[in-house]
Structure formats: structure tokens, C-alpha cells
Design a protein around this motif. Structure first.
Motif, PDB file in Angstrom:
ATOM      1  N   GLU A  28       0.834  -1.201   0.000  1.00 59.42           N
ATOM      2  CA  GLU A  28       0.000   0.000   0.000  1.00 59.42           C
ATOM      3  C   GLU A  28       0.871   1.254   0.000  1.00 59.42           C
ATOM      4  O   GLU A  28       1.990   1.255   0.511  1.00 59.42           O
ATOM      5  CB  GLU A  28      -0.908   0.014   1.222  1.00 59.42           C
ATOM      6  N   ALA A  29       0.349   2.312  -0.598  1.00 57.91           N
ATOM      7  CA  ALA A  29       1.047   3.602  -0.571  1.00 57.91           C
ATOM      8  C   ALA A  29       0.881   4.243   0.796  1.00 57.91           C
ATOM      9  O   ALA A  29      -0.017   3.899   1.564  1.00 57.91           O
ATOM     10  CB  ALA A  29       0.504   4.520  -1.664  1.00 57.91           C
ATOM     11  N   SER A  30       1.768   5.180   1.112  1.00 56.47           N
ATOM     12  CA  SER A  30       1.735   5.862   2.404  1.00 56.47           C
ATOM     13  C   SER A  30       0.760   7.032   2.351  1.00 56.47           C
ATOM     14  O   SER A  30       1.020   8.056   1.718  1.00 56.47           O
ATOM     15  CB  SER A  30       3.123   6.359   2.788  1.00 56.47           C
ATOM     16  N   VAL A  31      -0.379   6.880   3.018  1.00 49.87           N
ATOM     17  CA  VAL A  31      -1.362   7.959   3.077  1.00 49.87           C
ATOM     18  C   VAL A  31      -0.777   9.171   3.800  1.00 49.87           C
ATOM     19  O   VAL A  31      -0.982  10.327   3.400  1.00 49.87           O
ATOM     20  CB  VAL A  31      -2.646   7.478   3.791  1.00 49.87           C
ATOM     21  N   GLN A  32      -0.022   8.905   4.871  1.00 52.54           N
ATOM     22  CA  GLN A  32       0.532   9.998   5.686  1.00 52.54           C
ATOM     23  C   GLN A  32       1.454  10.888   4.864  1.00 52.54           C
ATOM     24  O   GLN A  32       1.367  12.111   4.893  1.00 52.54           O
ATOM     25  CB  GLN A  32       1.313   9.397   6.867  1.00 52.54           C
ATOM     26  N   ARG A  33       2.349  10.268   4.092  1.00 49.56           N
ATOM     27  CA  ARG A  33       3.293  11.060   3.306  1.00 49.56           C
ATOM     28  C   ARG A  33       2.593  11.807   2.179  1.00 49.56           C
ATOM     29  O   ARG A  33       2.929  12.950   1.873  1.00 49.56           O
ATOM     30  CB  ARG A  33       4.374  10.140   2.730  1.00 49.56           C
ATOM     31  N   THR A  34       1.622  11.137   1.540  1.00 49.57           N
ATOM     32  CA  THR A  34       0.898  11.791   0.458  1.00 49.57           C
ATOM     33  C   THR A  34       0.137  13.004   0.978  1.00 49.57           C
ATOM     34  O   THR A  34       0.145  14.080   0.379  1.00 49.57           O
ATOM     35  CB  THR A  34      -0.077  10.796  -0.206  1.00 49.57           C
ATOM     36  N   LEU A  35      -0.517  12.830   2.124  1.00 48.09           N
ATOM     37  CA  LEU A  35      -1.247  13.941   2.739  1.00 48.09           C
ATOM     38  C   LEU A  35      -0.303  15.083   3.072  1.00 48.09           C
ATOM     39  O   LEU A  35      -0.605  16.259   2.808  1.00 48.09           O
ATOM     40  CB  LEU A  35      -1.956  13.455   4.009  1.00 48.09           C
ATOM     41  N   ALA A  36       0.861  14.760   3.641  1.00 48.99           N
ATOM     42  CA  ALA A  36       1.829  15.797   4.009  1.00 48.99           C
ATOM     43  C   ALA A  36       2.322  16.547   2.775  1.00 48.99           C
ATOM     44  O   ALA A  36       2.463  17.771   2.788  1.00 48.99           O
ATOM     45  CB  ALA A  36       3.004  15.178   4.758  1.00 48.99           C
ATOM     46  N   PHE A  37       2.569  15.809   1.682  1.00 45.99           N
ATOM     47  CA  PHE A  37       3.057  16.465   0.463  1.00 45.99           C
ATOM     48  C   PHE A  37       2.007  17.411  -0.105  1.00 45.99           C
ATOM     49  O   PHE A  37       2.303  18.569  -0.406  1.00 45.99           O
ATOM     50  CB  PHE A  37       3.429  15.420  -0.586  1.00 45.99           C
TER      51      PHE A  37
END
Length: 637
Positions: free
Chosen positions: A74-83
């Protein structure tokens, strides 16, 4: 080798290989994207792999092309949200390129953050180039995509962001692969081997079939449920863990973590992990469970061991020395505060003893057996202070420890967290701190797990909090959350009788450490102590006492201890009394070096006689002479 990790790009291959190296998974990492990934998967199967792990379009292509179980990272939701939050604005044109799961991950984030975005979903029947041409025509400010889209966008000079997988999501994929492997063992391995694998975990573990019946259970699970294995096999799991959340996760074959259920009057923490495959008709689930109290006890034990390494308060109310009535009233108030677990705000000038009060309150109350963790909010930049307070997950950011890091909030669990110079904390971080105080929960950076904490906060500042609020340096809601109880420590200049008392105590301590007699204090000196403004408060007074003690070893030494525009302490003469003339503006080292050089000249530049007169050794004389200018043409002897 049982598991093959097919990495679409080099960065994720490096992460996977590091996990394999440190976790002893029976796995090997290969590099290959899309059709190259399929070829790599074929090589892995020839090498003996039973399960493939990959991500994005590569995982889907392998699943369609080969007869093998594929676990998707799975992709990292946390990092995507932060970006998206940090690197784009509401006016940015965000192009999302990828297969449906990636679109479904990023689109809601852009919607929530009110971003101007457009999705370019890749489908099997559509050419990649056509979608990319449409993307370029739309002229996005940033392209968010998987490896292929990212590399293509970069080659065209577009601003691109690669949807990455965090270390945690990769570990989770390995764990799911291991569980699949355990499930597959039911078909081609002996039952004893599966039982041995399940028994390796400290948690209770049950393997549940599609009907909800227990197919396998480990020893720990039997112990927790209080029944024999033979009696449990074939039983329906709903008879033990009857909760709507678990039923929904089981029905939808979805992951669910940190569920709390009651079984035999004990609270258990449950994780539901689906084990499903298109190739298997009998889909299954693994349920891991453990008593909540056991988890809490383990956490407390870890925190206690960590606190023993230095997180403790060494001062008590007995260390607070005072004579004035205002300080007496303040100490009595602080002693009452120590009986509660409420948050406290301490206000006072620099050097008044704010941390001394904080440690004393901690040691006098019910939290004294817990840790005392102190952090200076002005000593670290905002992002570093955030990682110190909340900790971070493995691989949360570049340079992060592969093991992750526990934060100060967790270390202070069931104890006190002292936040010094609170008004210097970044306002964004203040919002996160407020959230933690309101919910009693924190989340490590780069993690998606909530950690409950029980911490009393004592905050301190040398600024006026209300003025800091008006200036925008302190959030009003955070201030009122912390200012449940308050202490305002008076400056030393307002503490009648305390400067003389404290100076005497500090002087006795300094003389004891230097093994010298305590010099007498003249009336003139005591008067100057009373009338000096003490801008550095108690800290300045202690330094002054140490300086006074140190200068006693230099006989016939006339030099000032204090200098200010309105208050002076006079020079010290050979009998230890204070004279009235002053030499202002010199540091202690400069004054000592100047005096040693003066005696050196009086002794006709003889080091031995100078050392004898000052009662110090020759090397010390040489060192101090080196700190001052030497007469031209004179060689020390």
C-alpha cells in the motif's frame, strides 16, 4: 526463499532489502517495473518463491500474467497527505496519474484539502502515451503518480511527486505474505509445522476460515481463552469475540487493528488480518489478540527502564531556599498543586528557578514514581522538536532511524512533561500539542497508529503569556488548556532578605567544592547584595558567589564581582572585605590573567616565585600568563 519482492524502482528495493536483512524474512528483492517486473517474478518462481510482493501496476500485471499469490504494498497515506498539504495550494493544478487504487488514494486527499486536481486513470485498454498527452495538454503544476508516471513526468521537465510506500507499509506486506504462506501450508505442509509457526508469536493467534470457524490456534491463544486446543478447533469465533467492528471487518475481508473486546471479563486488543486470494476458494483470516493489561504493563516497563536512564527529577521543595513571605506563600501553593494531576503554567524571569519548582511539584505528588521529562522548546527548531516530542515511525523521513524513535510524550507516560520556554514553540506545533492534550493520544510522525498517553504538563515561560498571545506567538486555546493552575515566581530583586541568604548558601557550597575556608562578608558587601538589581536572578547570584569564592585564592586581588550602572559590589582586598573602587567590563578569566601577570612583574618575571606567592603550581601560572599579553623581550623563567 519463500517470498519475492518485485520492486518497480530502486528506492523501494533498497527499503525492502533492508527489511529482509534485519527481519530474517525468507525473502529476496528483485528490481523490475511492469513487464520487466513480470520477468523478474518468473525468475523468482524458478528460484523457489511461493508468494510475490509488489506494488501498483506491476503487482496487477504479475497477478494477471502468472499463477501466483500476489501481495500488494500500500502507498503511504501519511506522506501523500503531508506532500499535498505542504507543497500545493488551492490554486495549484494537481494531476493524478495511475491505476484506480492510486487515484482512490490521492483524490480524496485533494478533495479534503480543496485542491484543484484532475485524475488521469491508467486502464489496460488505453495507451499510456495518450493519457500522458492529455495530462501535458492540461498543463499541471505538479504530477502525482506511480513510478512510471513519475519518471515520464520528470523526463518531460514536469514537477512530479512519487507516491512512495513507507517502511511500515512494506513490513505490513511482508507480514501479510507470511500469513498467506502460513495459510498455504495447510495445503502442502504438515499441520505441525503451521502450529509451530503460530506459536512463535507472543500474541494469541487464531486462523479462521470463511465460515468463521477456528481452523488453528496457538498455545498463547489457548491460554488467553482458557480452553484446550481440541475444544477450540471448529468453534465459531463469534462465541469469543462478538463485536460489530470485527464482524464488519471479517465480512468485508478488511484489515482492522486495535479493536477492544471483552472476553471472560478481560479486555483484549484485537487485530484482524484477512488472508484471501482469487486462487483459493476458502478465504481465511488471522486474528491476533492480547490482554490490554499485558500491553500496558509491557509499555510501562519499557518506559520505566527508559526513565531510569536519566528522566527523573532530582530537586524537592527542600531545595528551594527563601526568607521572604511571598516565596513562603508560593511554595505552599505549589505544594497544594502537587497533590493534583492538573496542568500547570509557571511564569518567571530567567534564572528565577522555574524548573526547580516543576521538579519539586513532581516529586511531592502522586506522579513522583513516574518519569520527569524536560525539554527546552527554544533549543530545537520546530520540525526537530516535533520528532522529539512525538517520536517517529521507522523510515518516517530521510535520516530517520530504521528502528523509529520513541517520543518524549511516551517517555513521560504516567509522569510529568516539563515544557520550558513554551512561547518559543512553533505555532503549528502548538496546535498538535493542543490536540494531544485534548484527546490524551498521540501519533508518531509517519505512523498511523494512535498511542494513548497519560501525562501531566508543566509549562514555563519568561514572557508575559497574554502579551505572547496578542503577538501571535502563543495560541490562546493552548494557554488556557495549560493554565489550569498557575505560579508566578517573583524576581530576586523583589525577594526581601533572600539575596543575602542565598549568597551565603551558595558561597558555602562553592568554598566546600574548592576546599577553601568560607571568607567573611562585610556589611558593605551585604548592602550591595540587597540593592543590586540582579537581572540574572538566582542564577546570576550563584555565579557571583562562585566567583567570590574563586578569587579568595588570589591574595592582594582587587577586582569587581558585580558591575551595573546603579549597583556595585566593590573589589576584594586581601582581607576578604569589599573596597569601593571598581574595574568594570572584564570577564573573570581576563581579571585573573591580568592579576597573575601583575604578580609576575612584581616578582621580577620569576614563575616559581609567582606560583609560590599565589599558592598555585608553575603550570597554572604559565597557563594564565598565556591568556594575557607578555612584556616585550621578557622570557619567563
Amino acid at each position: 526463499m519463500v517470498i519475492a519482492f518485485i520492486a518497480p524502482f530502486e528506492q523501494i528495493r533498497i527499503k525492502a532489502q533492508s527489511i529482509i536483512d534485519t527481519s530474517n524474512y525468507p525473502a529476496k528483492a528483485y528490481l523490475g517495473d511492469l513487464h520487466q517486473g513480470v520477468k523478474a517474478a518468473k525468475r523468482a518462481l524458478d528460484d523457489g518463491a511461493k508468494i510475490i510482493i509488489s506494488r501498483g501496476g506491476t503487482a496487477r500485471l504479475i497477478r494477471r500474467s502468472l499463477d501466483v499469490e500476489v501481495i500488494e504494498v500500500e502507498a503511504s497515506v501519511q506522506r501523500t497527505l503531508a506532500f499535498v498539504y505542504k507543497e500545493t495550494t488551492e490554486t495549484s493544478r494537481v494531476g493524478i496519474v495511475g491505476f484506480a487504487p492510486l487515484i482512490n488514494l490521492v483524490s480524496p486527499i485533494c478533495t479534503i484539502l480543496s485542491r484543484n486536481y484532475r485524475s488521469f486513470e491508467l486502464r489496460e485498454k488505453e495507451s499510456f502515451q495518450e493519457r500522458m498527452d492529455t495530462l501535458v495538454h492540461w498543463n499541471p503544476d505538479v504530477v502525482i503518480g506511480d513510478a512510471v508516471a513519475f519518471q515520464w513526468a520528470k523526463s518531460k521537465g514536469l514537477n512530479a511527486y512519487l507516491i512512495e510506500s513507507s517502511m511500515e507499509t512494506i513490513v505490513d506486506a511482508f507480514e501479510r505474505a507470511m500469513l498467506v504462506y502460513k495459510n498455504l501450508n495447510r495445503y502442502f505442509l504438515a499441520e505441525k509445522k503451521l502450529e509451530a509457526v503460530l506459536d512463535c508469536t507472543r500474541d494469541g493467534a487464531v486462523l479462521v476460515n470463511s465460515e468463521g470457524q477456528i481452523d488453528e490456534i496457538n498455545r498463547q491463544g489457548c491460554t488467553i481463552l482458557g480452553q484446550e486446543r481440541d475444544d477450540l478447533l471448529g468453534s465459531n469465533i463469534a462465541g469469543f469475540f462478538n463485536t460489530p467492528e470485527l464482524s464488519k471487518a471479517f465480512r468485508k475481508k478488511a484489515h482492522a487493528r486495535n479493536m477492544i473486546v471483552t472476553c471472560h471479563d478481560d479486555k483484549l486488543a484485537l487485530d484482524h488480518i484477512p488472508v484471501s486470494s482469487e486462487k483459493l476458494s476458502d478465504n481465511a483470516s488471522v486474528i491476533l489478540f492480547q490482554p490490554v493489561q499485558k500491553i500496558q504493563d509491557a509499555g510501562n516497563l519499557i518506559r520505566k527502564k527508559l526513565s531510569e536512564s536519566g528522566f527523573y527529577a532530582k530537586y524537592t521543595f527542600e531545595h528551594i531556599i527563601y526568607h521572604c513571605q511571598e516565596m513562603k506563600r508560593l511554595v505552599e501553593m505549589a505544594q497544594l498543586y502537587s497533590r493534583t494531576a492538573s496542568n500547570i503554567m509557571i511564569v518567571g524571569e530567567t534564572g528565577t528557578g522555574k524548573e526547580l519548582f516543576a521538579q519539586s511539584i513532581h516529586n511531592a505528588g502522586a506522579l513522583s514514581n513516574g518519569p520527569f521529562v524536560a525539554v527546552n522548546c527554544a533549543a530545537l527548531p520546530g520540525n526537530l522538536l516535533e520528532s522529539e516530542l512525538f517520536g517517529y515511525a521507522p523510515g518516517a523521513f530521510t535520516g530517520a532511524s530504521r528502528a523509529g524513535k520513541i517520543g518524549l510524550f511516551e517517555l513521560a507516560h504516567e509522569g510529568t512533561l516539563f515544557l520550558d520556554e513554551l512561547t518559543e514553540m512553533d505555532v503549528f506545533l502548538q496546535a498538535k500539542l493542543l490536540r494531544a492534550l485534548q484527546t490524551g493520544e498521540i501519533m508518531r510522525i509517519g505512523d498511523n497508529k494512535v498511542i494513548p498517553i497519560k501525562v501531566r504538563i508543566i509549562a514555563a515561560t519568561n514572557k508575559n503569556p497574554l502579551e505572547a498571545i496578542k503577538a501571535g506567538r502563543l495560541r490562546a486555546d493552548l494557554f488556557y488548556r495549560l493554565n489550569v493552575l498557575d505560579l508566578k515566581i517573583p524576581p530576586l530583586r523583589d525577594r526581601k532578605g533572600d539575596p543575602e541568604l542565598l549568597f551565603t548558601r551558595f558561597l558555602e557550597k562553592a568554598c566546600h567544592l574548592q576546599s577553601i575556608p568560607v571568607p567573611p562578608l562585610s556589611g558593605k558587601l551585604l548592602k550591595e547584595l540587597r540593592h543590586h538589581s540582579w537581572p540574572g536572578n538566582v542564577r546570576e547570584l550563584e555565579n557571583c558567589a562562585e566567583k567570590f569564592a574563586t578569587l579568595q585564592s588570589l591574595h592582594d586581588f582587587d577586582t569587581p564581582l558585580l558591575s551595573s550602572e546603579t549597583h556595585h559590589m566593590g573589589r576584594i582586598s586581601s582581607d576578604g572585605t569589599a573596597s569601593e573602587s571598581l574595574l568594570e567590563g572584564s570577564t573573570l578569566d581576563e581579571m585573573i590573567a591580568a592579576k597573575v601577570n601583575q604578580i609576575f612583574k612584581q616578582e621580577n618575571y620569576n614563575i616559581s616565585k609567582t606560583a609560590q606567592r599565589l599558592s598555585i603550581d608553575r603550570n597554572t601560572v604559565k597557563r594564565w600568563l598565556g591568556k594575557d599579553s607578555k612584556p616585550q623581550g621578557i622570557v619567563p623563567h
